[in-house]
Enzyme design. Structure first.
Site, PDB file in Angstrom:
ATOM      1  N   HIS A 116       0.848  -1.186   0.000  1.00 43.84           N
ATOM      2  CA  HIS A 116       0.000   0.000   0.000  1.00 43.84           C
ATOM      3  C   HIS A 116       0.887   1.240   0.000  1.00 43.84           C
ATOM      4  CE1 HIS A 116      -3.644  -2.326   1.746  1.00 43.84           C
ATOM      5  NE2 HIS A 116      -3.679  -2.282   0.433  1.00 43.84           N
TER       6      HIS A 116
ATOM      7  N   LYS B 136       5.108   1.424   0.865  1.00 45.02           N
ATOM      8  CA  LYS B 136       6.009   1.225  -0.272  1.00 45.02           C
ATOM      9  C   LYS B 136       7.478   1.411   0.135  1.00 45.02           C
ATOM     10  CE  LYS B 136       2.805   2.196  -4.077  1.00 45.02           C
ATOM     11  NZ  LYS B 136       2.149   0.935  -3.925  1.00 45.02           N
TER      12      LYS B 136
ATOM     13  N   THR C 201       2.136  -5.302  -8.297  1.00 49.25           N
ATOM     14  CA  THR C 201       1.138  -4.356  -8.762  1.00 49.25           C
ATOM     15  C   THR C 201       1.865  -3.134  -9.321  1.00 49.25           C
ATOM     16  OG1 THR C 201       0.929  -3.622  -6.463  1.00 49.25           O
ATOM     17  CG2 THR C 201      -0.778  -5.105  -7.290  1.00 49.25           C
ATOM     18  N   GLY C 202       1.160  -2.347 -10.118  1.00 51.49           N
ATOM     19  CA  GLY C 202       1.697  -1.251 -10.919  1.00 51.49           C
ATOM     20  C   GLY C 202       2.856  -0.435 -10.391  1.00 51.49           C
ATOM     21  N   THR C 203       2.587   0.514  -9.521  1.00 51.78           N
ATOM     22  CA  THR C 203       3.614   1.424  -9.029  1.00 51.78           C
ATOM     23  C   THR C 203       4.680   0.687  -8.246  1.00 51.78           C
ATOM     24  OG1 THR C 203       1.908   3.127  -8.846  1.00 51.78           O
ATOM     25  CG2 THR C 203       3.994   3.560  -7.733  1.00 51.78           C
ATOM     26  N   THR C 204       4.267  -0.268  -7.435  1.00 48.97           N
ATOM     27  CA  THR C 204       5.224  -1.043  -6.642  1.00 48.97           C
ATOM     28  C   THR C 204       6.207  -1.757  -7.562  1.00 48.97           C
ATOM     29  OG1 THR C 204       3.566  -1.333  -4.897  1.00 48.97           O
ATOM     30  CG2 THR C 204       5.448  -2.842  -4.876  1.00 48.97           C
TER      31      THR C 204
ATOM     32  N   SER D 182      -2.497  -1.474 -10.979  1.00 49.87           N
ATOM     33  CA  SER D 182      -2.476  -0.963  -9.616  1.00 49.87           C
ATOM     34  C   SER D 182      -3.601  -1.649  -8.836  1.00 49.87           C
ATOM     35  CB  SER D 182      -2.699   0.552  -9.656  1.00 49.87           C
ATOM     36  OG  SER D 182      -2.825   1.078  -8.361  1.00 49.87           O
ATOM     37  N   GLY D 183      -3.387  -1.845  -7.542  1.00 46.66           N
ATOM     38  CA  GLY D 183      -4.379  -2.531  -6.713  1.00 46.66           C
ATOM     39  C   GLY D 183      -5.801  -2.009  -6.862  1.00 46.66           C
TER      40      GLY D 183
ATOM     41  N   ASP E 264      -5.133  -6.315  -7.437  1.00 48.61           N
ATOM     42  CA  ASP E 264      -5.344  -7.323  -6.388  1.00 48.61           C
ATOM     43  C   ASP E 264      -6.124  -8.506  -6.945  1.00 48.61           C
ATOM     44  OD1 ASP E 264      -4.118  -5.602  -4.565  1.00 48.61           O
ATOM     45  OD2 ASP E 264      -6.011  -4.776  -3.856  1.00 48.61           O
TER      46      ASP E 264
ATOM     47  N   ASP F 104      -1.321  -1.698   4.780  1.00 46.76           N
ATOM     48  CA  ASP F 104      -1.371  -0.668   5.816  1.00 46.76           C
ATOM     49  C   ASP F 104      -2.558  -0.915   6.741  1.00 46.76           C
ATOM     50  OD1 ASP F 104      -1.354   1.591   7.371  1.00 46.76           O
ATOM     51  OD2 ASP F 104      -1.209   2.992   5.689  1.00 46.76           O
TER      52      ASP F 104
ATOM     53  N   HIS G 181     -10.201   0.074  -1.819  1.00 48.39           N
ATOM     54  CA  HIS G 181     -10.462  -1.261  -2.360  1.00 48.39           C
ATOM     55  C   HIS G 181     -10.294  -2.332  -1.277  1.00 48.39           C
ATOM     56  CE1 HIS G 181      -6.188  -0.650  -2.597  1.00 48.39           C
ATOM     57  NE2 HIS G 181      -5.975  -1.901  -2.906  1.00 48.39           N
TER      58      HIS G 181
ATOM     59  N   ASP H 100     -11.393  -5.820  -2.019  1.00 44.54           N
ATOM     60  CA  ASP H 100     -10.485  -6.552  -2.908  1.00 44.54           C
ATOM     61  C   ASP H 100      -9.279  -7.090  -2.139  1.00 44.54           C
ATOM     62  OD1 ASP H 100     -12.104  -5.909  -5.087  1.00 44.54           O
ATOM     63  OD2 ASP H 100     -10.959  -4.096  -5.549  1.00 44.54           O
TER      64      ASP H 100
ATOM     65  N   ARG I 280      -7.752 -13.656   1.482  1.00 43.88           N
ATOM     66  CA  ARG I 280      -8.538 -14.880   1.655  1.00 43.88           C
ATOM     67  C   ARG I 280      -8.078 -15.959   0.684  1.00 43.88           C
ATOM     68  NH1 ARG I 280     -12.357 -16.896  -1.132  1.00 43.88           N
ATOM     69  NH2 ARG I 280     -13.741 -18.434  -0.233  1.00 43.88           N
TER      70      ARG I 280
END
Length: 151
Positions: A17, A21, A43-46, A63-64, A69, A89, A96, A99, A105
């Protein structure tokens, strides 16, 4: 899925999150030598940040909040991801959240190796199983799938 062998080269999903990051990037730098021996997805930015700091290719999904996700969750269900490192976080609601909960889960449903903090991630990355094949015992959902469904 009755079980799955995690090969010597693992597929590792890295997610963080926004407020986590920096913590994930610090962790990634600490374990650069080990991580660079595996297939990374994020995911995108990460993913872009990890590529910049590791100098290795990272497969990126959206991105999440835009569906990343869920994309990773589908990959978990298909057995395409071996390990999840997800620094989420706990102090801030996410747009989201549903998600995120569904993703976590699915990790548990499919007995996926998962860390949500740096201490657990350190234990996973330093495990002797990181450099060997490892047999994951997947839960048997046949009773659930074959249950008698009433109209």
């Amino acid at each position: 899925m009755k079980g799955k062998t995690l090969e010597t080269t693992k597929t590792i999903a890295l997610v963080a999150h926004d407020h986590k990051k920096d913590e994930l990037i610090t962790w990634v730098k600490k374990h650069k030598d080990i991580l660079s021996q595996h297939k990374l997805i994020a995911t995108g930015t990460t993913g872009k940040l990890i590529e910049n700091h590791l100098g290795v290719e990272v497969k990126r999904v959206m991105s999440g909040p835009l569906g990343g996700d869920q994309q990773l969750g589908a990959m978990i269900a298909e057995g395409e991801i071996d390990i999840v490192i997800f620094f989420w976080d706990p102090m801030e609601a996410q747009p989201h959240d549903s998600d995120v909960k569904a993703f976590l889960r699915l990790c548990v449903v499919w007995n996926t190796v998962m860390a949500c903090d740096s201490s657990t991630a350190d234990f996973i990355i330093s495990s002797p199983f990181m450099g060997t094949n490892y047999q994951v015992e997947a839960p048997d959902y046949s009773n659930y799938l074959n249950r008698n469904v009433q109209k």
